[in-house]
Motif scaffolding. Structure first.
Motif, short mmCIF file in Angstrom:
data_model
loop_
_atom_site.label_atom_id
_atom_site.label_comp_id
_atom_site.label_asym_id
_atom_site.label_seq_id
_atom_site.Cartn_x
_atom_site.Cartn_y
_atom_site.Cartn_z
N LEU A 63 0.94 -0.77 0.07
CA LEU A 63 -0.21 0.17 -0.49
C LEU A 63 1.04 1.47 0.20
O LEU A 63 0.66 2.39 -0.71
N GLU A 64 1.69 1.30 0.89
CA GLU A 64 3.14 2.41 0.78
C GLU A 64 3.40 2.61 -0.47
O GLU A 64 3.43 3.39 -0.78
N MET A 65 4.04 1.41 -1.30
CA MET A 65 4.54 1.42 -2.41
C MET A 65 3.85 1.96 -3.45
O MET A 65 4.02 2.97 -4.97
N VAL A 66 2.84 1.88 -3.42
CA VAL A 66 1.69 2.08 -4.49
C VAL A 66 1.44 3.23 -4.13
O VAL A 66 0.74 3.81 -5.81
N GLY A 67 0.97 3.73 -2.75
CA GLY A 67 0.96 5.07 -2.26
C GLY A 67 1.39 5.95 -3.51
O GLY A 67 1.57 7.09 -4.01
N VAL A 68 3.52 5.51 -2.74
CA VAL A 68 4.36 6.72 -3.69
C VAL A 68 4.03 6.73 -5.07
O VAL A 68 4.15 7.85 -5.55
N ALA A 69 3.60 6.16 -5.87
CA ALA A 69 3.99 5.92 -7.43
C ALA A 69 2.30 7.20 -7.46
O ALA A 69 2.50 7.91 -8.42
N ILE A 70 1.50 6.37 -7.26
CA ILE A 70 0.19 7.03 -7.36
C ILE A 70 0.03 9.30 -6.67
O ILE A 70 0.33 9.66 -7.76
N GLY A 71 1.16 9.06 -5.58
CA GLY A 71 0.97 10.46 -4.97
C GLY A 71 2.55 10.96 -6.31
O GLY A 71 2.45 12.07 -7.38
N ALA A 72 3.32 10.45 -6.87
CA ALA A 72 3.91 11.31 -8.19
C ALA A 72 3.26 11.06 -9.55
O ALA A 72 2.97 12.03 -9.72
N ALA A 73 1.98 10.11 -10.12
CA ALA A 73 1.47 10.68 -10.73
C ALA A 73 0.18 12.17 -10.72
O ALA A 73 0.38 12.92 -11.65
N VAL A 74 0.01 11.91 -9.60
CA VAL A 74 -0.84 12.81 -9.52
C VAL A 74 -0.27 14.57 -9.53
O VAL A 74 -0.32 15.11 -10.07
N SER A 75 0.70 14.35 -8.37
CA SER A 75 1.56 16.06 -8.69
C SER A 75 2.00 16.30 -10.00
O SER A 75 2.58 17.37 -10.31
N ALA A 76 2.58 14.70 -11.29
CA ALA A 76 3.22 15.06 -12.29
C ALA A 76 2.27 16.24 -12.81
O ALA A 76 2.30 16.11 -14.22
N VAL A 77 0.68 16.24 -13.22
CA VAL A 77 -0.54 16.66 -13.13
C VAL A 77 -0.76 17.01 -12.75
O VAL A 77 -0.84 18.59 -12.86
N ARG A 78 -1.39 17.22 -11.71
CA ARG A 78 -2.09 18.46 -10.90
C ARG A 78 -0.01 19.35 -9.81
O ARG A 78 0.48 18.36 -9.94
N ASN A 79 0.00 20.62 -9.35
CA ASN A 79 0.80 20.79 -8.61
C ASN A 79 0.71 20.85 -7.75
O ASN A 79 1.11 20.68 -6.19
N VAL A 80 -0.33 19.36 -6.85
CA VAL A 80 -0.40 18.41 -5.45
C VAL A 80 -0.23 17.62 -4.89
O VAL A 80 -0.60 16.83 -5.90
N GLU A 81 0.31 17.13 -3.89
CA GLU A 81 0.26 15.51 -3.34
C GLU A 81 -0.94 15.54 -2.80
O GLU A 81 -1.83 16.35 -2.40
N PRO A 82 -1.26 14.66 -3.56
CA PRO A 82 -2.55 14.08 -2.87
C PRO A 82 -2.48 13.26 -1.07
O PRO A 82 -3.69 13.55 -0.32
N GLY A 83 -1.41 13.55 -0.35
CA GLY A 83 -1.87 13.25 0.95
C GLY A 83 -1.85 11.89 0.93
O GLY A 83 -1.91 10.99 0.14
N PRO A 84 -1.60 11.28 2.39
CA PRO A 84 -1.92 10.05 2.26
C PRO A 84 -3.78 9.36 2.27
O PRO A 84 -4.52 10.15 2.62
N ILE A 85 -3.41 8.45 1.68
CA ILE A 85 -4.26 7.13 1.19
C ILE A 85 -5.56 6.55 2.62
O ILE A 85 -4.24 5.82 2.46
N PRO A 86 -6.38 7.53 2.81
CA PRO A 86 -6.71 6.72 3.56
C PRO A 86 -7.69 5.23 3.56
O PRO A 86 -7.86 4.64 2.28
N HIS A 87 -7.86 4.27 4.70
CA HIS A 87 -8.38 3.07 4.59
C HIS A 87 -9.89 3.03 4.72
O HIS A 87 -10.25 3.24 6.17
N MET A 88 -10.53 1.92 4.10
CA MET A 88 -11.77 1.60 4.34
C MET A 88 -11.81 -0.65 4.87
O MET A 88 -11.10 -0.93 3.29
#
Length: 575
Positions: free
Chosen positions: A240-265
């Motif tokens: 989950l941590e590794m995927v979160g890093v990848a997602i964060g990189a993708a989001v900040s490449a397109v938007r100028n914001v880091e998405p922050g930690p992803i909540p769990h449910m």
RNA sequence: GGUCCCGUGGUGCAGUUUGGAGUGCACGCCGGCCUGUCAAGCCGGAGGUCGCGGGUUCAAAUCCCGUCGGGACCGCCA
């Protein structure tokens, strides 16, 4: 040939002699010796001032040589990034002519999608698709960089593989060298990436093309791309941590914001509160369990294992025809019925209120928090059915547009290991049969009670974004003994298991590391980042809902010679 | 497998409910005018198998049946 891109010219370029190349987007003639040309390339538009343009037409490909100059006072165009300048004293070379185009290359006109797809090369010229394809490219680049940084190795796996009967329908490819035999195209590289783990790769990833022959939707094409990954000696939390890093990189490449930690449910909570395993948490209208309120009701329809409600604030003015429409939908989704209640000043207005006691009506209002002016919608059935119908109803009633509510990522964890008991008495796996049961539930493997089996959780997890399932993954079973136990439960004999997955099981006999992985759909991620509600808008050459390509005409018939060579004969269509 | 929506000059729409001459709007296209426009403007013109087939009717873009194409969704997508 070219000194600058059209969209790059600014006042800083004033006085420079430039050569720009592109397509004539628009032509404005002002008599024999003055005309304006908007020249377009993938970077944007630049106005060129030319001495007559009568021979030029829309979409002609031209090379313009001229001098960049500031536009005269009062004639700048604030709508264009290049609007302060223009190219003057122009010499125009026509490099290529163009017939009149079949539809305007202009965002403002919504053109029939078949026509756009038939001439996709024209559609691609528009800023929308240019932008989307470039967003996609930067997401791919960011993902590759993030995976490389985390020690993952990019490995390509085969496209022509053996068909396995699990999961989706396979696309098949006939074999010429073995007539009558077929390859399958991969639904995912699942088995190969696990073999990579046995091969001590440690961390594998790939931007993988996957193919599934299932009906198409706004978020589904036959062919799609996944960021596919697998790692050894890791836990679910690590993945989950590794995927979160990848997602964060993708989001900040397109938007100028880091998405922050992803909540769990947990899966159970997602189903209970949102009626979905891919909840769109951008809005409320959550499901409320009111089973207890009706535990001893006289109203037959509510004597069910699960009664749930949605409270629509201010919804009491919903028209009768809309309520009938919602009821129809609920029935089509599998509900036995839909009960609506308008909460009004003088009580609850509902076709069923006369069947309910005062205590029940009071209890309902307390449980749902409904107040005057609200609308309550209730469904009673088995728990899963109740959740499912109200979950769809919730989306129908309140789902925001694709560009509203931000990017709400969510990990859904603790999926059940089995989703039902099949007709043959064997449990049906919720994920795939290599999914590791939750450590706390392993003891239930030895139970023969169906309820125990259905209560088992797995170490499987989904990533959800704004109600779209982006991807899923799991911790895999690496212990042959546990795997045998699971196959046994699923009713898969060892012979059958050997036949279907023998190569993987064989591999696991030679030292399989504990491993886990994940894969998420890049088309879906890019679509949501680009603000598109349809993944066709982020795919260069997509197919229609019926699986055709209006541009190439695919699919098409084979000629007799090709069929002969492959040992195939085509049957007449079934009637 | 199923439900719903759409199909009218090159494009986007209106017209279909309540049948009455291919009627209308905007854009584009072709020709002319026009030296600071920018979705340029003005004048003129061309352009139609109302997706296709059948039926009802004196008469169908309009009503009915079928079919093709497109879209949204349910099922399906381990």
């Amino acid at each position: 040939m070219r000194s600058d891109y059209c969209g790059d010219l600014r006042t800083a370029d004033e006085g420079r002699q430039v050569q720009v190349c592109g397509w004539v987007a628009r032509r404005r003639e002002h008599g024999e010796h003055l005309a304006f040309i908007d020249l377009r390339d993938h970077t944007g538009l630049i106005q060129c001032v030319v001495d007559g343009a009568h021979e030029l037409r829309s979409e002609f490909v031209v090379r313009v040589t001229g001098t960049v100059r500031r536009r005269p006072d009062g004639t700048a165009n604030s709508e264009l990034p290049t609007g302060e300048v223009e190219v003057g004293d122009c010499t125009v070379e026509v490099l290529s002519g163009s017939d009149p185009v079949p539809f305007p290359i202009d965002e403002r006109v919504e053109v029939d999608e078949t026509l756009r797809l038939r001439h996709r090369y024209l559609d691609l010229r528009a800023a929308r698709l240019q932008g989307n394809l470039r967003i996609r490219a930067s997401v791919n680049a960011a993902l590759r960089a993030a995976m490389t940084d985390q020690g993952f190795v990019e490995i390509e796996t085969p496209l022509l593989i053996a068909s396995t009967p699990e999961g989706a329908r396979d696309f098949v490819v006939p074999s010429r060298l073995s007539p009558g035999e077929f390859y399958a195209l991969p639904q995912s590289p699942q088995l190969f990436k696990q073999l990579c783990m046995v091969g001590s790769v440690d961390r594998y990833y790939q931007i993988a093309r996957c193919l599934r022959d299932e009906d198409l939707r706004a978020d589904r094409q036959f062919e799609f791309s996944q960021l596919d990954l697998e790692a050894s000696f890791v836990t679910q939390a690590d993945i989950l941590e590794m995927v979160g890093v990848a997602i964060g990189a993708a989001v900040s490449a397109v938007r100028n914001v880091e998405p922050g930690p992803i909540p769990h449910m947990t899966w159970r909570e997602a189903m209970d509160r949102f009626g979905s395993d891919k909840p769109d948490v951008r809005f409320g209208l959550e499901l409320v369990d009111v089973t207890a309120v009706f535990s001893s009701t006289e109203f037959n329809a509510f004597r069910a294992p699960s009664v749930k409600a949605i409270c629509v604030p201010g919804g009491a003015d919903t028209t009768r025809s809309r309520l009938d429409d919602l009821t129809d939908r609920a029935k089509r989704w599998g509900a036995k019925g839909l009960v609506w209640m308008r909460v009004e000043e003088d009580g609850i207005n509902s076709p069923v209120s006369k069947f309910l006691s005062a205590e029940e009506l009071t209890g309902l209002r307390e449980a749902t928090g409904a107040s005057t002016g609200d609308l309550l919608l209730l469904v009673a059935d088995e728990w899963r059915a109740t959740c499912h119908v109200l979950g769809l109803l919730r989306l129908e009633l309140g789902r925001p547009g694709v560009n509203e509510g931000g990017l709400q990522f969510l990990w859904v964890i603790d999926f059940p290991l089995f989703e039902a008991i099949g007709d043959d008495g064997s449990p049906v796996p919720a994920h795939h049969p290599f999914t590791m049961p939750h450590a706390d539930d392993l003891h239930l493997l030895d139970s023969t009670e169906p309820t125990d089996l259905l209560a088992m959780r797995s170490q499987a997890y989904d990533l959800v974004l704004n109600g779209w399932e982006l991807g899923s993954g799991s911790v895999r079973i690496h212990d042959p003994a546990v795997q045998r136990r699971i196959f046994g439960l699923l009713g898969i004999s060892s012979d059958e298991a050997q036949k279907r997955f023998g190569f993987l099981l064989d591999a696991f006999r030679f030292g399989a590391p504990p491993h886990a992985g994940f894969a998420f759909g890049i088309d879906r991620l890019v679509a949501l980042l680009a603000g598109e509600e349809n993944i066709r808008e982020v795919i260069a050459f997509p197919k229609t809902q019926s699986g055709g390509d209006p541009l190439t005409g695919a699919p098409g018939a084979l000629d007799a010679g090709q069929l002969d060579e492959l040992g195939l004969r085509v049957l007449p269509p079934a009637t």
